[in-house]
Design a protein around this motif. Structure first.
Motif, PDB file in Angstrom:
ATOM      1  N   ARG A 160       0.831  -1.131  -0.025  1.00 29.18           N
ATOM      2  CA  ARG A 160       0.132   0.021   0.087  1.00 29.18           C
ATOM      3  C   ARG A 160       0.854   1.262  -0.074  1.00 29.18           C
ATOM      4  NH1 ARG A 160      -1.619   4.008   2.761  1.00 29.18           N
ATOM      5  NH2 ARG A 160      -0.117   3.233   4.678  1.00 29.18           N
ATOM      6  N   SER A 195      -1.706  -4.379  -6.058  1.00 28.82           N
ATOM      7  CA  SER A 195      -2.743  -4.474  -5.658  1.00 28.82           C
ATOM      8  C   SER A 195      -3.608  -5.917  -5.705  1.00 28.82           C
ATOM      9  CB  SER A 195      -3.664  -3.507  -6.291  1.00 28.82           C
ATOM     10  OG  SER A 195      -3.873  -3.655  -7.810  1.00 28.82           O
ATOM     11  N   ARG A 254      -1.832  -8.108  -3.033  1.00 31.85           N
ATOM     12  CA  ARG A 254      -2.324  -7.762  -1.851  1.00 31.85           C
ATOM     13  C   ARG A 254      -3.694  -8.151  -1.350  1.00 31.85           C
ATOM     14  NH1 ARG A 254      -1.016  -2.217  -3.028  1.00 31.85           N
ATOM     15  NH2 ARG A 254      -2.800  -1.373  -2.671  1.00 31.85           N
TER      16      ARG A 254
END
Length: 792
Positions: free
Chosen positions: A536, A542, A545
């Motif tokens: 982040r 992303s 994550r």
């Protein structure tokens, strides 16, 4: 008497005053009779123990890459298919069968594992007699110099020893109050079947090779005499009638990435071109640049005229000495500075860089234990303001990835990297060779806590992007592939150990391997949280994550057992060894922050019950690191009184006269007490944690201050978020604090229990309005700003 004699004699009187004026001086009235009385010096790679004898001096020599053993394929024969069968057996509750199956297919092979071993000894035989008066031996932690002084035959003799990081040599200075009084024989010795040869008219070269095909090493001694003569004397050198003598020692090995013997020889030659005063000045300035960053004051010594061993003995008899506790904190910092420096080829092992050849000859060897000991070696690195000293460990972890990838793929059929219960200089990442302790598969995730903390204290985004995130991401990839669905719906690891402990099943079997032990769950949760946060911050990955976030949400919860304890295993198994030294499930309390009294009070009470059950079990396996661990646990539980009791219990029962901590006889197969450095460093971290904490999004002042430390101060402790903190307190209450910001950030500050933050001034501006009643205030600081906080 000559001016030279007057100066040296005057030193004796000054030395007495120095003990009172310099709080960081360890001093003794007699020579060391054993390793646990000698004094350590080092530069992160070269180390020595100074005994301080009158007739004969012994310096126990170490170099961090002097390792027996060699690289090899230690991975087990089994792989993903055998892993699946072991899981099937464990899910069926057939623990004994599963353990035997793992023993046959999924444990590592010892082969030429090796151990770190001592380099050898420098022996100095002096021409004067054994009789000596006005003897004094000391280690000045502030300068990093060990010294010996005594009077013999009407002459005052003084010896100084240090290991220079700038010049990469060990330096010994021998001086006397009367000219032509320094005469000695010098020789180098080693247990590695060495050859010793002349290196010019004033040098000796020790060469050898370690066992099991280990490294080749070379150690060069150079003698520089002021006056008098130097000549060969058998296999050594003789100095006669010198005014003063400087001895230089350099050492190196053929370990990849280390200092070669040839380079060590050039380092000695370069040092020999400098005057002794310049060598000492360069060393002291470099050492103080680190040592003087932080200090604590817990009150005066009760008997400032006592030698250090006398003060320790008084504590062992039940006395209190808060200043000795402050020295113990600074000693942890001193050992980290002396034992681990930027550029060092290896991190500190079980004995730092001061191997006495005892641990090396135990079944557990002098290596890197990854189920708490190596990690504890570095617990104070960030909070005690020695972030650079963390670097050798982080570089080591980065290199370990290469080996851990092979083990991850071969044994588990997984991406990423993995490490198990221990490793060596050769990159061992396979499971250990016993199912009782060898299948601790979250050691790599545990190491990743250090990788993240180095960022969380500094806010260094370049480090996060180039070093930390790749290590964290690959470790997370392994667990994304390794975790599997338990019938309870959770994602769990295994087969795995809860480090070195065992349990009793409902059927009465005792076993070591299970699925999803709490230690694994804690390490994986911590790793996942940090890789998500790192991605982040960097604005990358992303999709990855999101995978990690979903997996983290499915980890098993921390669970409270039928005794009110934090469960060590996924099932509420009985504990056949309630007195066991390992409490790895309490990683959730420290160094992680998954359990805190404020956010998770029920789990905090369960952690307290776990600790109490261990201590009340009878014959608790109280070793140096487990007692240091308790300091940190009690600090996190905001229990200053029990934290202080653990500090003094460590000093009373598990600390040698030279203040090095020991693993006692009768534990882990040891017949005698053996020095292990983690008790020192773990205690240093714990004392810092008693005075300042920074986790769970808060900076907490004096969270666990005991009543006995009623008035004092600290300066230079570090908090997460790039803060450096000074604080003063009187009569148990904080008076004021100063925060210095290294990076931009917002910080939630919490006053000590029973106090409020009265005002906050940033760069002299303010004060701000009184904060809320909960004792906290949030302040935003830019890099370079100072913030002064007052308390009511």
């Amino acid at each position: 008497m000559t001016r030279r004699g007057l100066l040296l004699s005057a030193f004796g009187a000054r030395a007495v005053r120095a003990a009172a004026l310099n709080p960081w001086l360890l001093w003794y009235r007699r020579p060391a009779a054993r390793w646990l009385e000698a004094l350590p010096v080092g530069n992160g790679r070269l180390g020595a123990m100074v005994f301080g004898g009158v007739r004969q001096e012994r310096l126990g020599l170490n170099e961090s890459t002097v390792w027996a053993g060699r690289p090899g394929d230690h991975d087990p024969a089994g792989g993903p298919q055998e892993l699946a069968e072991a899981r099937r057996l464990l899910l069926a509750g057939r623990y004994a069968e599963a353990e035997e199956y793992c023993r046959q297919h999924l444990i590592g092979r010892k082969l030429s594992y090796g151990t770190h071993v001592p380099l050898g000894d420098l022996r100095l035989d002096f021409a004067h007699g054994e009789s000596a008066g006005e003897y004094r031996r000391e280690l000045d932690m502030d300068s990093g110099v060990a010294a010996v002084e005594y009077r013999a035959g009407g002459v005052v003799f003084r010896r100084e020893v240090f290991v220079s990081a700038p010049d990469q040599v060990l330096v010994v200075r021998l001086a006397a109050s009367r000219r032509a009084s320094v005469s000695l024989d010098a020789r180098l010795e080693s247990e590695h079947r060495p050859s010793v040869s002349a290196a010019g008219r004033d040098g000796l070269l020790l060469q050898g090779r370690c066992a099991e095909g280990g490294v080749r090493f070379g150690c060069l001694l150079r003698v520089m005499n002021d006056g008098g003569t130097v000549s060969a004397a058998g296999s050594g050198l003789r100095v006669e009638n010198a005014d003063a003598v400087t001895l230089l020692i350099g050492a190196g090995t053929d370990y990849p990435g280390g200092v070669s013997p040839e380079t060590a020889g050039r380092q000695v030659a370069a040092a020999a071109a400098q005057a002794y005063g310049m060598l000492r000045e360069r060393h002291t300035a470099d050492h103080r640049r680190l040592f003087r960053r932080a200090a604590i004051d817990l009150g005066p010594a009760p008997s400032p005229g006592r030698a250090t061993d006398e003060r320790l003995e008084a504590v062992k008899k039940g006395g209190e000495d808060a200043q000795l506790a402050a020295q113990f904190f600074q000693y942890a910092r001193y050992l980290l500075i002396a034992g681990s420096r930027p550029g060092a080829p290896l991190p500190m092992n079980l004995q730092g860089i001061w191997n006495d050849n005892l641990a090396a000859n135990m079944p557990w060897t002098c290596d890197y234990h990854l189920d708490i000991n190596t990690q504890m070696n570095y617990w104070p690195a960030e909070s005690a303001n020695l972030a650079e000293c963390h670097e050798p460990l982080i570089r080591f972890i980065d290199r370990l990835r290469e080996h851990g990838r092979k083990t991850a793929k071969k044994v588990y059929g997984a991406r990423g990297w993995v490490a198990h219960v221990f490793t060596n200089a050769w990159g061992y990442t396979a499971p250990g060779w016993s199912t009782a302790w060898g299948v601790h598969l979250t050691a790599g995730a545990w190491l990743c806590m250090h990788v993240w903390d180095h960022y969380s204290y500094s806010g260094d985004r370049e480090y996060l992007a180039k070093t930390a995130y790749p290590i964290l991401k690959e470790a997370a990839e392994f667990f994304l592939d390794h975790l599997f669905e338990h019938p309870g719906g959770w994602l769990v690891s295994g087969p795995s150990n809860s480090p070195e402990n065992r349990f009793r099943t409902a059927q009465g079997e005792e076993a070591h391997l299970s699925l999803g032990p709490t230690c694994d769950r804690v390490c994986i949760d911590d790793l996942f949280a940090h890789v998500i946060e790192a991605g982040r911050i960097l604005g990358i990955d992303s999709g990855f994550r999101e995978q990690v976030r979903k997996a983290r949400a499915r980890l098993s919860p921390l669970r409270i057992g039928r005794h009110g304890q934090l469960q060590e295993w996924l099932e509420d198994f009985d504990e056949p060894m309630r007195n066991h030294r390992h409490t790895s499930h309490l990683l959730a309390l420290y160094p992680c922050d998954q359990i805190t009294p404020r956010r998770t009070p029920e789990l905090a009470r369960a952690a307290e019950v776990t600790i109490r059950r261990r201590l009340e079990s009878g014959n608790w396996e109280d070793v140096e690191w487990s007692r240091a661990n308790l300091i940190n646990f009690h600090a996190r539980l905001l229990d200053g009184e029990n934290a202080a009791r653990s500090v003094f219990s460590l000093l009373r029962t598990l600390t040698a006269p030279n203040l090095l901590t020991v693993s006692p006889a009768g534990i882990a197969g040891a017949r005698i007490e053996i020095f292990v450095v983690d008790g020192n460093t773990g205690a240093g971290a714990g004392i810092a944690e008693m005075l300042l904490q920074s986790h769970s999004g808060e900076v907490c002042f004096l969270p666990a201050l005991p009543g006995a430390w009623g008035t004092g101060s600290f300066r230079g402790l570090r908090a997460r978020g790039g803060l450096e903190v000074d604080l003063e307190w009187r009569k148990g209450r904080a008076v004021s604090a100063v925060l210095r910001a290294g990076v931009d950030g917002e910080h939630r500050l919490r006053a000590p229990a029973g106090q409020r933050i009265g005002s906050v001034r940033v760069n002299g501006r303010g004060p701000r309005a009184a904060p809320p009643e909960d004792g906290t205030v949030t302040v935003r600081l830019q890099a370079g700003q100072r913030c002064r906080v007052s308390f009511t």
